[in-house]
Write a protein that holds these residues in place. Structure first.
Motif, PDB file in Angstrom:
ATOM      1  N   GLN A  10       0.824  -1.209   0.000  1.00 21.22           N
ATOM      2  CA  GLN A  10       0.000   0.000   0.000  1.00 21.22           C
ATOM      3  C   GLN A  10       0.858   1.259   0.000  1.00 21.22           C
ATOM      4  O   GLN A  10       1.818   1.359   0.750  1.00 21.22           O
ATOM      5  CB  GLN A  10      -0.898   0.020   1.231  1.00 21.22           C
ATOM      6  N   GLY A  11       0.500   2.193  -0.824  1.00 24.27           N
ATOM      7  CA  GLY A  11       1.208   3.471  -0.846  1.00 24.27           C
ATOM      8  C   GLY A  11       2.547   3.419  -1.536  1.00 24.27           C
ATOM      9  O   GLY A  11       3.248   4.419  -1.575  1.00 24.27           O
ATOM     10  N   GLN A  12       2.894   2.259  -2.084  1.00 18.97           N
ATOM     11  CA  GLN A  12       4.177   2.138  -2.777  1.00 18.97           C
ATOM     12  C   GLN A  12       3.941   2.196  -4.286  1.00 18.97           C
ATOM     13  O   GLN A  12       3.079   1.489  -4.798  1.00 18.97           O
ATOM     14  CB  GLN A  12       4.831   0.791  -2.446  1.00 18.97           C
ATOM     15  N   ARG A  13       4.713   2.986  -4.959  1.00 18.09           N
ATOM     16  CA  ARG A  13       4.603   2.986  -6.408  1.00 18.09           C
ATOM     17  C   ARG A  13       5.562   1.991  -7.025  1.00 18.09           C
ATOM     18  O   ARG A  13       5.287   1.439  -8.082  1.00 18.09           O
ATOM     19  CB  ARG A  13       4.863   4.390  -6.982  1.00 18.09           C
ATOM     20  N   GLN A  44       8.369   7.339  -4.649  1.00 18.77           N
ATOM     21  CA  GLN A  44       7.220   6.639  -4.074  1.00 18.77           C
ATOM     22  C   GLN A  44       5.935   7.472  -4.118  1.00 18.77           C
ATOM     23  O   GLN A  44       4.858   6.936  -4.361  1.00 18.77           O
ATOM     24  CB  GLN A  44       7.523   6.239  -2.622  1.00 18.77           C
ATOM     25  N   ALA A  45       6.032   8.769  -3.849  1.00 13.22           N
ATOM     26  CA  ALA A  45       4.828   9.583  -3.740  1.00 13.22           C
ATOM     27  C   ALA A  45       4.649  10.517  -4.937  1.00 13.22           C
ATOM     28  O   ALA A  45       3.538  10.950  -5.219  1.00 13.22           O
ATOM     29  CB  ALA A  45       4.858  10.398  -2.462  1.00 13.22           C
ATOM     30  N   GLY A  46       5.731  10.810  -5.636  1.00 10.17           N
ATOM     31  CA  GLY A  46       5.658  11.767  -6.731  1.00 10.17           C
ATOM     32  C   GLY A  46       6.119  13.151  -6.284  1.00 10.17           C
ATOM     33  O   GLY A  46       6.012  13.507  -5.105  1.00 10.17           O
ATOM     34  N   GLY A  48       4.888  16.144  -7.001  1.00 16.96           N
ATOM     35  CA  GLY A  48       3.824  17.057  -6.591  1.00 16.96           C
ATOM     36  C   GLY A  48       3.269  16.771  -5.215  1.00 16.96           C
ATOM     37  O   GLY A  48       2.736  17.660  -4.561  1.00 16.96           O
ATOM     38  N   ALA A  49       3.373  15.544  -4.769  1.00 16.24           N
ATOM     39  CA  ALA A  49       2.819  15.167  -3.474  1.00 16.24           C
ATOM     40  C   ALA A  49       3.871  15.207  -2.369  1.00 16.24           C
ATOM     41  O   ALA A  49       3.573  14.864  -1.230  1.00 16.24           O
ATOM     42  CB  ALA A  49       2.218  13.767  -3.558  1.00 16.24           C
ATOM     43  N   ASN A 129      11.650   8.975 -15.366  1.00 20.16           N
ATOM     44  CA  ASN A 129      10.671   8.625 -16.397  1.00 20.16           C
ATOM     45  C   ASN A 129       9.272   9.161 -16.138  1.00 20.16           C
ATOM     46  O   ASN A 129       8.474   9.237 -17.069  1.00 20.16           O
ATOM     47  CB  ASN A 129      10.602   7.100 -16.548  1.00 20.16           C
ATOM     48  N   THR A 130       8.950   9.494 -14.897  1.00 17.71           N
ATOM     49  CA  THR A 130       7.561   9.881 -14.632  1.00 17.71           C
ATOM     50  C   THR A 130       7.417  11.271 -14.010  1.00 17.71           C
ATOM     51  O   THR A 130       6.295  11.720 -13.810  1.00 17.71           O
ATOM     52  CB  THR A 130       6.850   8.870 -13.709  1.00 17.71           C
ATOM     53  N   PHE A 134       7.638  18.006 -14.609  1.00 16.10           N
ATOM     54  CA  PHE A 134       7.523  19.105 -13.642  1.00 16.10           C
ATOM     55  C   PHE A 134       8.614  20.150 -13.837  1.00 16.10           C
ATOM     56  O   PHE A 134       8.536  21.232 -13.243  1.00 16.10           O
ATOM     57  CB  PHE A 134       7.587  18.575 -12.207  1.00 16.10           C
ATOM     58  N   MET A 184      12.056  -0.271 -19.297  1.00 20.36           N
ATOM     59  CA  MET A 184      11.698   0.783 -18.353  1.00 20.36           C
ATOM     60  C   MET A 184      10.774   0.278 -17.249  1.00 20.36           C
ATOM     61  O   MET A 184      10.873   0.694 -16.098  1.00 20.36           O
ATOM     62  CB  MET A 184      11.033   1.941 -19.100  1.00 20.36           C
ATOM     63  N   ARG A 185       9.861  -0.608 -17.608  1.00 20.35           N
ATOM     64  CA  ARG A 185       8.923  -1.105 -16.608  1.00 20.35           C
ATOM     65  C   ARG A 185       9.605  -1.927 -15.516  1.00 20.35           C
ATOM     66  O   ARG A 185       9.050  -2.112 -14.427  1.00 20.35           O
ATOM     67  CB  ARG A 185       7.841  -1.963 -17.260  1.00 20.35           C
ATOM     68  N   TRP A 189       8.851  -3.085 -10.816  1.00 16.86           N
ATOM     69  CA  TRP A 189       8.575  -4.354 -10.110  1.00 16.86           C
ATOM     70  C   TRP A 189       9.835  -5.034  -9.570  1.00 16.86           C
ATOM     71  O   TRP A 189       9.723  -5.868  -8.664  1.00 16.86           O
ATOM     72  CB  TRP A 189       7.806  -5.328 -11.006  1.00 16.86           C
TER      73      TRP A 189
END
Lengths: 223, 223
Positions: A10-13, A44-46, A48-49, A129-130, A134, A184-185, A189
């Motif tokens: 939970q909460g992990q990207r 993990q959160a990004g 912006g967050a 990559n994500t 920003f 990249m993916r 995982w």
DNA sequence: GTCTATAGATAGATAGAC
DNA sequence: GTCTATCTATCTATAGAC
């Protein structure tokens, strides 16, 4: 299928939580602590967050210390992404330098380096990559050059293979996208405790890439 | 290589900007406007960087209207991700229902559906794949089930292929990851104006997937 | 469903002493 | 480089009239 499929906590990207910045390029002292803390939170959160306070709390420094090293939160992100693209490009160049000067060997070497760097520095890969959108145009420009260099390397090798007639592929642009994308993916995982070494993943993906372009041997690994 | 490589516009995370939610499942009125506006902003800027005010301004509704349809910003995200996973799963099931009952044909059908849904609803795919960690355990649980169903479908088909002996692959788990991953990345770069139809991309990726597992024909497309 | 108004918390960034 | 204190803006969410 022994391994689990979708089991992110939970909460992990991303799955991994170990390696952060390459030690060789991590600044000493407060600056390095800020960069590593920010990397983990951005992954993990990004971006912006994540607040400046979050970063400083995790790094165990004061907010004023962060601002004595970076003009803004955005500059922290830019430095992280810059380090990430640089490390990725360096590994690809090193792998090519050690590879046989033959198109298929070079393709396998690049894919291996691409995958291994995503296994070993997954947070760096995920942030680069994500979160790069920003960055303001000025900061983005100084960073995106290295990414384009890496992509150009793979593109040129695919063209060399095609010109040498060593494989047959319906759409070389899509092959580039597919090979790049599946690597990249991996950053999302892969984790050290998953039972596979980065080398195993890299060897297998290199085999996949060769097969994908129609040049792979049916069964035994080429690497 | 006629098409450009890395050319995302500044501040854009994904290339496409057209399709949002599938019209058939979009609520009428203010709720639908909120969902579509939120989807676009979450896809481009990320959940953490998007404010309720941003969503309401884009949707041309008041913040109180949003809160009359959703208990919180997090519930907006949950509904979007739920719709995304449902659409993805539906397309895979529909494709399988229309496919020949033969392992390789089923594999090709699933890959095609996977890729086409990422071409047609890239924002939905990006949000579902990169923002779901913002959901609390309760909201995440109600949504992740559908994702696992989709992954299980692909995993079972790969196992069927292996048991039927129709291909030889070094690591079936990694094949699942590679095939799924290369399709997921499509959402980031595909856009309708790129000169390729979703069907072309899907056909090519299906060919790639068959080759990857050692079952592809060298040159002519199977689809 | 829509409006104005606002509560209460937190955001990025800075001042100035040490 | 580190500290306390703080400015101004914005955040999510709600109250209450219509």
């Amino acid at each position: 299928m022994k391994r689990p499929i979708s089991t992110l906590a939970q909460g992990q990207r991303i799955a991994a939580d170990s390696e952060l910045l390459p030690p060789a390029v991590t600044p000493k002292g407060a600056k390095g602590k800020v960069l590593n803390a920010a990397l983990q939170l951005f992954a993990q959160a990004g971006y912006g967050a994540t607040s400046v306070r979050d970063i400083c709390k995790a790094a165990k420094v004061q907010t004023t210390t962060l601002y004595s090293h970076f003009p803004s939160k955005e500059h922290v992100l830019a430095e992280i992404i810059g380090l990430g693209y640089a490390e990725h490009y360096k590994r690809i160049k090193d792998a090519l330098a050690a590879s046989a000067d033959e198109p298929l060997a070079r393709l396998a070497a690049v894919v291996r380096a691409h995958v291994i760097s995503h296994c070993e520095y997954p947070m760096l890969a995920v942030v680069a990559n994500t979160e790069s959108h920003f960055l303001s145009p000025e900061l983005a420009e100084s960073v995106v050059v290295t990414l384009q260099q890496s992509e150009t390397v793979l593109a040129e090798i695919l063209l060399q293979c095609q010109e040498a007639g060593v494989f047959d592929v319906p759409d070389i642009y899509l092959a580039l996208r597919a090979i790049g994308g599946m690597g990249m993916r991996v950053a999302f995982w892969y984790e050290p405790g998953c039972g596979m070494t980065p080398q195993h993943v890299a060897d297998t993906y290199a085999e996949f890439a060769l097969r994908l372009v129609g040049a792979g041997k049916p069964s035994p690994s080429l690497c």
